[in-house]
Design an enzyme around this catalytic site. Structure first.
Site, PDB file in Angstrom:
ATOM      1  CB  CYS A  41      -0.938   0.021   1.201  1.00  0.00           C
ATOM      2  SG  CYS A  41      -0.058   0.094   2.772  1.00  0.00           S
ATOM      3  CB  CYS A 110      -3.126  -1.383   9.102  1.00  0.00           C
ATOM      4  SG  CYS A 110      -4.078  -1.432   7.565  1.00  0.00           S
TER       5      CYS A 110
HETATM    6 FE1  FES Z   1      -1.452   0.452   4.353  1.00  0.00          FE
HETATM    7 FE2  FES Z   1      -3.233   0.306   6.262  1.00  0.00          FE
HETATM    8  S1  FES Z   1      -3.612   0.249   4.126  1.00  0.00           S
HETATM    9  S2  FES Z   1      -1.094   0.210   6.457  1.00  0.00           S
END
Ligand code: FES
Length: 136
Positions: A41, A110
């Site tokens: 991400c 996360c």
């Molecule tokens: Fe990347 Fe939460 S979506 S740490």
């Protein structure tokens, strides 16, 4: 509309830490700094530790990331402040997520950001200490 979306994604405690994160910032004279990023991400966390007599006397963070990344960073710093290094070494992403009352399955990863940034900071601290020991 937005409210029901948020309540499905995050519980109240997660939202509270996201809206009012604790210990945000930097420690200029930190004894250890850990940086971790999620390659999928792109979120990143930087954790600063001030350590005295094997106690974490101060901890701050900077996180560029999603709500769960910020909330887990915030609660992780609360869990670490004034705690012994030994306890910090036993910190896991599961403990961090549990302290927030849990995360939705899609957000569990996360909590790994804070746990790994802590591991990175502790590893750098140990490496510095070992370097200092061998230079004497
Ligand atoms: Fe990347 Fe939460 S979506 S740490």
């Amino acid at each position: 509309m937005a409210r029901s979306y948020r309540s499905q994604m995050y519980n109240e405690k997660v939202l509270e830490h996201f809206m009012n994160p604790r210990n945000v910032g930097i420690i200029e004279d930190a004894d250890a700094i850990g940086i971790e990023g999620n390659p999928v991400c792109g979120d990143t966390m930087k954790m600063y530790l001030k350590i005295k007599d094997d106690i974490i006397v101060d901890v701050k963070f900077q996180t560029l990331g999603c709500g769960a990344a910020i909330a887990t960073s915030s609660i992780a710093t609360e869990m670490l402040k004034d705690r012994p290094l030994e306890e910090a070494r036993r910190m896991t992403s599961r403990k961090i997520a549990d302290a927030l009352g849990g995360l939705s399955p899609g957000k569990i990863h996360c909590s790994v950001l804070a746990a790994d940034a802590l591991k990175s900071a502790l590893a750098s601290y140990e490496a510095q200490r070992q370097g200092a020991d061998t230079s004497n």
